[in-house]
Design a protein around this motif. Structure first.
Motif, mmCIF file in Angstrom:
data_model
loop_
_atom_site.group_PDB
_atom_site.id
_atom_site.type_symbol
_atom_site.label_atom_id
_atom_site.label_comp_id
_atom_site.label_asym_id
_atom_site.label_seq_id
_atom_site.Cartn_x
_atom_site.Cartn_y
_atom_site.Cartn_z
ATOM 1 N N ILE A 135 14.535 -2.974 -1.938
ATOM 2 C CA ILE A 135 13.144 -3.127 -1.822
ATOM 3 C C ILE A 135 12.549 -3.302 -0.675
ATOM 4 O O ILE A 135 11.591 -2.631 -0.280
ATOM 5 C CB ILE A 135 12.619 -4.187 -3.209
ATOM 6 C CG1 ILE A 135 13.049 -3.883 -4.553
ATOM 7 C CG2 ILE A 135 10.967 -4.127 -3.007
ATOM 8 C CD1 ILE A 135 12.685 -4.670 -5.546
ATOM 9 N N ILE A 136 13.165 -4.212 0.126
ATOM 10 C CA ILE A 136 12.343 -4.487 1.334
ATOM 11 C C ILE A 136 12.746 -3.117 2.465
ATOM 12 O O ILE A 136 11.891 -2.889 3.103
ATOM 13 C CB ILE A 136 13.278 -5.734 1.990
ATOM 14 C CG1 ILE A 136 12.755 -6.865 0.942
ATOM 15 C CG2 ILE A 136 12.541 -5.871 3.187
ATOM 16 C CD1 ILE A 136 12.720 -8.114 1.531
ATOM 17 N N SER A 137 13.829 -2.707 2.021
ATOM 18 C CA SER A 137 14.023 -1.451 3.199
ATOM 19 C C SER A 137 13.044 -0.494 2.802
ATOM 20 O O SER A 137 12.929 0.191 3.781
ATOM 21 C CB SER A 137 15.508 -0.942 3.150
ATOM 22 O OG SER A 137 15.671 -0.159 2.154
ATOM 23 N N VAL A 192 9.795 1.488 5.263
ATOM 24 C CA VAL A 192 9.502 2.940 5.214
ATOM 25 C C VAL A 192 8.013 3.050 5.009
ATOM 26 O O VAL A 192 7.336 3.785 5.633
ATOM 27 C CB VAL A 192 10.498 3.706 4.385
ATOM 28 C CG1 VAL A 192 10.142 5.203 4.531
ATOM 29 C CG2 VAL A 192 11.912 3.668 4.767
ATOM 30 N N ASN A 193 7.741 2.375 3.895
ATOM 31 C CA ASN A 193 6.220 2.569 3.270
ATOM 32 C C ASN A 193 5.356 2.327 4.176
ATOM 33 O O ASN A 193 4.122 2.647 4.013
ATOM 34 C CB ASN A 193 6.433 2.067 1.907
ATOM 35 C CG ASN A 193 6.986 2.797 0.728
ATOM 36 O OD1 ASN A 193 7.113 4.063 1.049
ATOM 37 N ND2 ASN A 193 7.351 2.512 -0.155
ATOM 38 N N LEU A 205 6.314 -7.212 10.969
ATOM 39 C CA LEU A 205 5.962 -8.262 9.616
ATOM 40 C C LEU A 205 7.036 -8.031 8.653
ATOM 41 O O LEU A 205 7.398 -9.000 8.199
ATOM 42 C CB LEU A 205 4.531 -7.904 9.354
ATOM 43 C CG LEU A 205 3.844 -8.848 8.391
ATOM 44 C CD1 LEU A 205 3.449 -9.938 9.209
ATOM 45 C CD2 LEU A 205 2.495 -8.122 7.679
ATOM 46 N N ILE A 206 7.244 -6.637 8.341
ATOM 47 C CA ILE A 206 8.222 -6.446 7.301
ATOM 48 C C ILE A 206 9.517 -6.762 7.844
ATOM 49 O O ILE A 206 10.419 -7.464 6.925
ATOM 50 C CB ILE A 206 8.244 -4.899 6.604
ATOM 51 C CG1 ILE A 206 6.742 -4.537 6.532
ATOM 52 C CG2 ILE A 206 9.226 -4.844 5.747
ATOM 53 C CD1 ILE A 206 6.305 -4.776 5.153
ATOM 54 N N SER A 207 9.879 -6.691 9.015
ATOM 55 C CA SER A 207 11.146 -7.042 9.545
ATOM 56 C C SER A 207 11.568 -8.640 9.263
ATOM 57 O O SER A 207 12.471 -9.185 8.995
ATOM 58 C CB SER A 207 11.407 -6.611 10.980
ATOM 59 O OG SER A 207 11.337 -5.250 11.068
#
Lengths: 250, 263
Positions: free
Chosen positions: B190-192, B196-197, B250-252
């Protein structure tokens, strides 16, 4: 005599587009309370299917599986399948969580079990911090916490290296003995079967049928454990007997 | 520490220094060449703008707060559509995982919708939904949601059969498999997908803003190019570079926090 488990004339087939594969054909046997029975047979002969049937994950085509009234079945898989994202404590509690049995009381029980089986220091550890033997013990506790009367062991040691395997099978055998559990072990390791079981059922190639039933009686002056059993004088004879049964249909 | 280890570390540091120096140098060279060539008249600053002009229009727009307004609009649209994509994607993937017959039926439609260039749909959305933020959000969601659903569904399906068997031998139902296994086990996936998203929804938002907006960086780009204020256009692009990098980081960070315990 009262039997914990009775299997009568069991048959099962798998279906696929390319056709039907008969896996089990006319399997009948029974297990007494407190007995340790091992099934050996060529790989792919349908031993695991038998366990899935006993555990009611599959429905037999014909025949019946009778479990004594009110008794429960526990299943231990080949790998420990501890979930990476859970601590040892949470992994062990998984079965109770699913069955909505988690209470203050059961946490005490979990503590007691972890303590008894040398995992208490790893309560908050993740699976990747545990050794192979510890993981297998955690998996066993997970199964035992649901208090099964009959334990199905599906080659539970085959993913371990040889040395770990010997000590873990010794460990687990002792745990089962202490908890007075009935067990049905599936293995393709002849020595493992002889060292652990009271009785061995030899399965034929697919479709599997019981070729021979061998009661194992060993002379162990220091008390029988899987480890001592391996040095019993009769061990080699049993080995040859099972080996012959497994190989004489070609 | 012995000598070979020291040498190894020294070499490692030297390499890292070279990389860092060149990274900065490349940026300075690019900005310097741009500024220099517009100053000497090699490039027309009216068409190509220049770093100093970008900076001064940034400062003046910062003073009247208009740039913050445009950034705020674009960012909030990105966040809203990002969360919608993740939410809808996870829900759809769960529905498909739950009902494999439905998944089989819908498979060709999902493949078509996923490979269709969603920009082609944007004009249709304007007609249907009007010249407003709804269109922008729907455009942004449509860019990312189908890919998300397909990726998550196939990741849900690749769960180890034996782990599913484990839950069943412990007496678990399909609901237990979902809650105890599929969802927690797929947090890394989900995080990966999120990684992308966050970029994809930004693309979708900018496309949407090109077509149907009164504010936002995408609007600013279109507006700037129409009135020949290239400073606005390039300023927006520079800001977009920063925004997309920040969002990715941020997502990383989220990934680092959430996936510590996964192998």
């Amino acid at each position: 005599m009262d039997m914990l488990l009775t299997v009568n004339d069991l048959a099962y087939s798998y279906h696929s587009l390319s056709g039907e594969t008969q896996v089990l054909d006319g399997i009948s046997f029974s297990i007494q309370q407190g007995e340790f029975v091992a099934i050996v047979g060529p790989s792919g002969c349908g031993k695991s299917t038998l366990l899935s049937l006993i555990c009611r994950l599959l429905t037999p085509d014909s025949g019946e599986i009778l479990l004594e009234e009110g008794k429960k079945v526990g299943y231990m898989l080949q790998k420990d399948h501890l979930l990476d994202w859970r601590t040892t404590e949470k992994n062990v509690a998984l079965g109770m969580e699913i069955n909505h049995q988690l209470t203050e009381q059961t946490y005490l029980q979990i503590d007691y079990m972890l303590n008894n089986y040398g995992l208490v220091g790893f309560r908050k550890a993740r699976p990747d911090e545990l050794s192979g033997g510890m993981r297998q013990r955690a998996a066993l506790i997970r199964t035992l916490l649901l208090e099964p009367d009959l334990l199905l062991l599906d080659e539970p040691f085959s993913a371990l290296d040889y040395q770990t395997r010997l000590s873990v099978s010794d460990d687990i055998w002792k745990i089962l003995q202490k908890e007075n559990k009935t067990a049905l072990l599936i293995t393709h390791d002849i020595s493992e079967a002889i060292s652990m079981a009271d009785r061995i059922l030899v399965f034929s190639r697919r479709p599997a049928a019981i070729k021979k039933e061998i009661p194992v009686i060993l002379t162990c002056p220091n008390g029988r454990t899987p480890f001592h059993a391996r040095s019993a004088p009769e061990f080699k004879e049993y080995f040859n007997l099972v080996w012959k049964e497994l190989n004489d249909d070609e | 520490m012995n000598r070979s280890q020291k040498e190894f570390l020294a070499q490692y540091r030297r390499r890292r220094r070279i990389v860092n120096v060149w990274r900065c140098l490349l940026l300075l060279l690019f900005v310097g060449a741009w500024e220099g060539s517009t100053m000497t008249g090699l490039l027309d600053p009216f068409i190509f703008s220049s770093p100093s002009r970008i900076l001064s229009s940034f400062i003046s727009m910062l003073k009247d707060r208009s740039i913050l307004y445009h950034m705020g609009i674009t960012l909030s649209e990105t966040f809203i559509s990002f969360f919608l994509v993740i939410l809808i994607g996870i829900l759809l993937a769960i529905v498909l995982w739950w009902n494999s017959t439905l998944a089989k039926i819908l498979e060709p439609y999902l493949v078509v919708l996923n490979s269709l260039p969603k920009t082609a749909l944007a004009p249709v959305f304007i007609v249907w939904l009007g010249n407003n933020m709804k269109t922008i959000l729907v455009a942004a969601v449509s860019v990312a949601v189908f890919g998300t659903t397909i990726t998550l569904y196939s990741s849900f399906q690749s769960m180890d059969e034996d782990k599913i068997k484990l839950i069943r031998t412990l007496g678990g139902s399909k609901k237990d498999i979902l809650w105890k296994l599929i969802l927690p086990g797929n947090i890394p996936a989900i995080i990966s997908v999120m990684k992308v998203n966050i970029g994809l929804t930004l693309v979708g938002v900018i496309i949407g803003e090109f077509l149907a907006a009164k504010a936002g960086l995408g609007y600013l780009i279109v507006y700037g190019s129409q009135v020949f204020k290239l400073d606005f256009v390039l300023l927006s692009i520079v800001i977009l570079c920063f925004i997309s990098t920040a969002l990715y980081l941020l997502i990383s960070l989220l990934e680092k926090i959430c996936t510590r315990h996964y192998q």
